[in-house]
Each structure stands twice: as C-alpha cells, then as structure tokens.
Design a protein around this motif. Sequence first.
Motif, PDB file in Angstrom:
ATOM      1  N   SER A  92      22.916 -41.291  16.643  1.00  0.00           N
ATOM      2  CA  SER A  92      22.824 -41.107  15.181  1.00  0.00           C
ATOM      3  C   SER A  92      21.966 -39.904  14.806  1.00  0.00           C
ATOM      4  N   SER A  93      21.018 -39.544  15.663  1.00  0.00           N
ATOM      5  CA  SER A  93      20.109 -38.461  15.288  1.00  0.00           C
ATOM      6  C   SER A  93      20.652 -37.078  15.670  1.00  0.00           C
ATOM      7  N   THR A  94      21.826 -37.059  16.302  1.00  0.00           N
ATOM      8  CA  THR A  94      22.414 -35.767  16.691  1.00  0.00           C
ATOM      9  C   THR A  94      23.819 -35.585  16.125  1.00  0.00           C
ATOM     10  N   TYR A  95      24.177 -36.439  15.190  1.00  0.00           N
ATOM     11  CA  TYR A  95      25.514 -36.356  14.557  1.00  0.00           C
ATOM     12  C   TYR A  95      25.303 -36.604  13.074  1.00  0.00           C
ATOM     13  N   ASN A  96      25.007 -35.544  12.325  1.00  0.00           N
ATOM     14  CA  ASN A  96      24.579 -35.710  10.928  1.00  0.00           C
ATOM     15  C   ASN A  96      25.339 -34.780   9.997  1.00  0.00           C
ATOM     16  N   ASN A  97      25.536 -35.233   8.782  1.00  0.00           N
ATOM     17  CA  ASN A  97      26.010 -34.356   7.715  1.00  0.00           C
ATOM     18  C   ASN A  97      24.813 -33.964   6.862  1.00  0.00           C
ATOM     19  N   PHE A  98      24.539 -32.679   6.801  1.00  0.00           N
ATOM     20  CA  PHE A  98      23.441 -32.159   5.964  1.00  0.00           C
ATOM     21  C   PHE A  98      23.804 -30.691   5.740  1.00  0.00           C
ATOM     22  N   LYS A 105      28.163 -31.060  12.530  1.00  0.00           N
ATOM     23  CA  LYS A 105      27.335 -32.261  12.747  1.00  0.00           C
ATOM     24  C   LYS A 105      26.042 -31.989  13.524  1.00  0.00           C
ATOM     25  N   ARG A 106      25.953 -30.856  14.174  1.00  0.00           N
ATOM     26  CA  ARG A 106      24.797 -30.608  15.067  1.00  0.00           C
ATOM     27  C   ARG A 106      23.711 -29.826  14.329  1.00  0.00           C
ATOM     28  N   ILE A 107      23.213 -30.390  13.252  1.00  0.00           N
ATOM     29  CA  ILE A 107      22.240 -29.667  12.419  1.00  0.00           C
ATOM     30  C   ILE A 107      20.792 -30.101  12.704  1.00  0.00           C
ATOM     31  N   SER A 108      20.601 -31.037  13.634  1.00  0.00           N
ATOM     32  CA  SER A 108      19.274 -31.644  13.753  1.00  0.00           C
ATOM     33  C   SER A 108      18.178 -30.619  14.077  1.00  0.00           C
ATOM     34  N   GLN A 235      16.620 -34.404   9.902  1.00  0.00           N
ATOM     35  CA  GLN A 235      18.090 -34.454   9.877  1.00  0.00           C
ATOM     36  C   GLN A 235      18.617 -35.651   9.095  1.00  0.00           C
ATOM     37  N   PHE A 236      17.792 -36.700   8.967  1.00  0.00           N
ATOM     38  CA  PHE A 236      18.203 -37.899   8.222  1.00  0.00           C
ATOM     39  C   PHE A 236      17.867 -37.797   6.734  1.00  0.00           C
ATOM     40  N   GLY A 237      17.184 -36.699   6.331  1.00  0.00           N
ATOM     41  CA  GLY A 237      16.860 -36.556   4.908  1.00  0.00           C
ATOM     42  C   GLY A 237      15.418 -36.860   4.572  1.00  0.00           C
ATOM     43  N   ALA A 238      14.499 -36.509   5.488  1.00  0.00           N
ATOM     44  CA  ALA A 238      13.072 -36.709   5.240  1.00  0.00           C
ATOM     45  C   ALA A 238      12.665 -35.952   3.972  1.00  0.00           C
ATOM     46  N   PRO A 239      11.677 -36.440   3.249  1.00  0.00           N
ATOM     47  CA  PRO A 239      10.934 -37.673   3.523  1.00  0.00           C
ATOM     48  C   PRO A 239      11.521 -38.892   2.827  1.00  0.00           C
ATOM     49  N   ILE A 240      12.562 -38.686   1.983  1.00  0.00           N
ATOM     50  CA  ILE A 240      13.098 -39.834   1.241  1.00  0.00           C
ATOM     51  C   ILE A 240      14.557 -39.577   0.903  1.00  0.00           C
TER      52      ILE A 240
END
Length: 333
Positions: A92-98, A105-108, A235-240
């Motif tokens: 999940s931490s290496t396959y993200n939409n941002f 997907k590799r934006i981490s 990559q998950f949208g820190a901090p909120i």
Amino acid sequence: MLIKRPRKWELSENLVTPENVFLNRRAFLRGTTASIAGAATLAVAGCGEAAEKTEALAGGEADLTAKAAELFPYPANTSIPIDRPVTDEEVSSTYNNFYEFGSHKRISRAAEALVSRPWKIEITGEVETPITLDVDQLIAQMPLEERIYRHRCVEAWSMTVPWSGFPLAALVDFARPKSSARYLKMQTFMQPSVASGQKQSWYPWPYTEGLTMAEARNELAFMATGIYGKPLGEQFGAPIRLAVPWKYGFKSIKSIVTFEFTGKKPTSFWEEIAPKEYGFWANVNPEVPHPRWSQATEEVLGTGRRVPTLMFNGYEEQVAGLYKGLEGQNLYR
Ligand code: MTE
C-alpha cells in the motif's frame, strides 16, 4: 483515472480507551497547556469554545508534533465489520495516487519532499469563528481511534487499510458551522516548487473535494492522521487526509490545508477535468460502469485476486439512508 489532457459503530465497553493511552493523552494535554509559548494562531480573535480550547493548546510546534507522535497507537475501534486481511504495508505504501507528485503509482519517494510538519489548517466559510491552527493542536482535541476500512479506487483496485485518526463529525462540531453551511469543501496544499505535478497547468490545482454536511457527519467519514499505527507517510497524504470508504478513492483528499463550509456545491478536481466520467457523489456501485470500464469487480492489491465489488463498497447499512430522495441524480459517478 489518468486523463491526458447493535449499531455497529458504537464503542462497546471492551473498546474504551486503554488506560495507558488515556494517561498519555492527559499528559499531552497538560504538557501543551504548560508550554504556552506564544499567542494562539487564531485567524479571527473570537470568544467561541474552539478559540478558547486552541489558545490553551498553543505551544511550540515541534513540541506539539513530538507529543502527538507519542499518542500512537490509537485505541482500536474493532466494531467495524471487516472481512479481508489488511493489505501489506509494503504494497500500500508503494502504490499510491497523488497527482501532485506524478500521474503514476510510484510517487512515494517524490512525496517525501513535502514538509508535512509544522502544518497549518484553515477552517473557514460559514462557521461561527473562522480559525487557523496547527494540525497537532487540532489532533490533540479530537477523539482518536483506529479503524480498518476497505479502500476502493475508481480504477477498480482495492486495499484494506488500518487508518488512525478521528471522526470527521468531531471536526465539524469543533468548527461550529452555521445553518447556511450545506457542504464541506476541502483543498490540498499548493506548492509547485515541491510538488512538480502542480506545474502541469492543465490540472485544476489545488486538488479539491467536497461532501454534503450529512455525509460529513456520517459515522463512517473519517480524518486519517496515521496508518499502520503510526503517523501518515507523505505518500498517504500527511499530515491529514479524508477516508470515506463507501465512495471511490478519489473523494479521499490528501494533505488538506483548508476546510471551508459553504452553501455552494463544490466542484471536485476530477469532476472539473472530466465531468462525464467523475461526479460529485462517486458512491461505489458495481452495477454502474465507468464510461471506460466495468466496476463489477476489483483487484485486491497484494493478493493476485479479483473479487466482486460490493454496493457502497460494503457499507450500505451505514450510508444508504444519506441518499433517500436523491434517486434522480447520478449518485455513482
Ligand atoms: N488527494 C490529492 N491531493 N491528490 C491526489 O492525486 N488521489 C486520490 C485520493 N486523494 C489524490 C488524492 C485517488 S484517485 C485515490 S485512489 C486515493 O487518494 C489514493 O489513496 P492512497 O494512495 O492512500 O491509496
């Protein structure tokens, strides 16, 4: 997505905050109160409850952040029905939409450039007292818990994720919206020098999303500040970031800086780009295909399996009532 160009939610007694977490939280609040270093960051000096609480929590930002990190792990709300194993963090931490950091997907790694602390949040629009405060001042005043949610992208892949955070309804209460507020509009940061995707001017930056007030107050709507029992990675949208699991993933806006209560329905980022493909509601429905692909099944990341997609992503019981009387609208795009 890519475009060129018993009520299950009530905590039972065995789920109340463990004593050590409760004591840590009291210590955090005491600590922040004792370390008052300067004026509170109120956009408008007010005498409302939110303003008073926030003034009491004004402290050094680094101090606040360190103490907020100590609150992990948050107590688990295990009353949420979940029938799938949690997705491996490595997956999940290496396959993200941002898209701020790239349309793949590799934006981490690229997202690590975002400085996500200290982080100011603005609560504005149709509220009793507009306020700007540090994210950790907000977190310190919220009821913290961990929830495991399904997460279903409009691109027909899914994950199962343990979010840490607090109910969005608690933020709404904190904001004290006026009766004229009908929608909650949220926006991501705007920093093209850090997020190179924002230099691509054909996208309508900043990323914008919205919910009706009833959706924002729904028991499932959640503000995530952590994942896998620790603070969110960039990559998950820190901090909120938002987590609304009955909707397609694009509604779950990352790295939010503004919460605006408004009488006007917001136009979301993807709706602005492709209104025939993405709309305001975006509720998961396996029977309504995306114009370019089926939504009947999804790939469960990390398992190599495809499974049938569920109505409202399996959360029909909690959210179907939100849409009574709206049947004439396309609620599934
Ligand atoms: N938020 C911002 N600011 N920018 C984005 O590009 N992508 C959305 C959503 N939130 C996006 C965003 C989409 S399309 C999805 S599927 C989810 O974030 C992905 O969340 P995840 O990377 O944590 O799985």
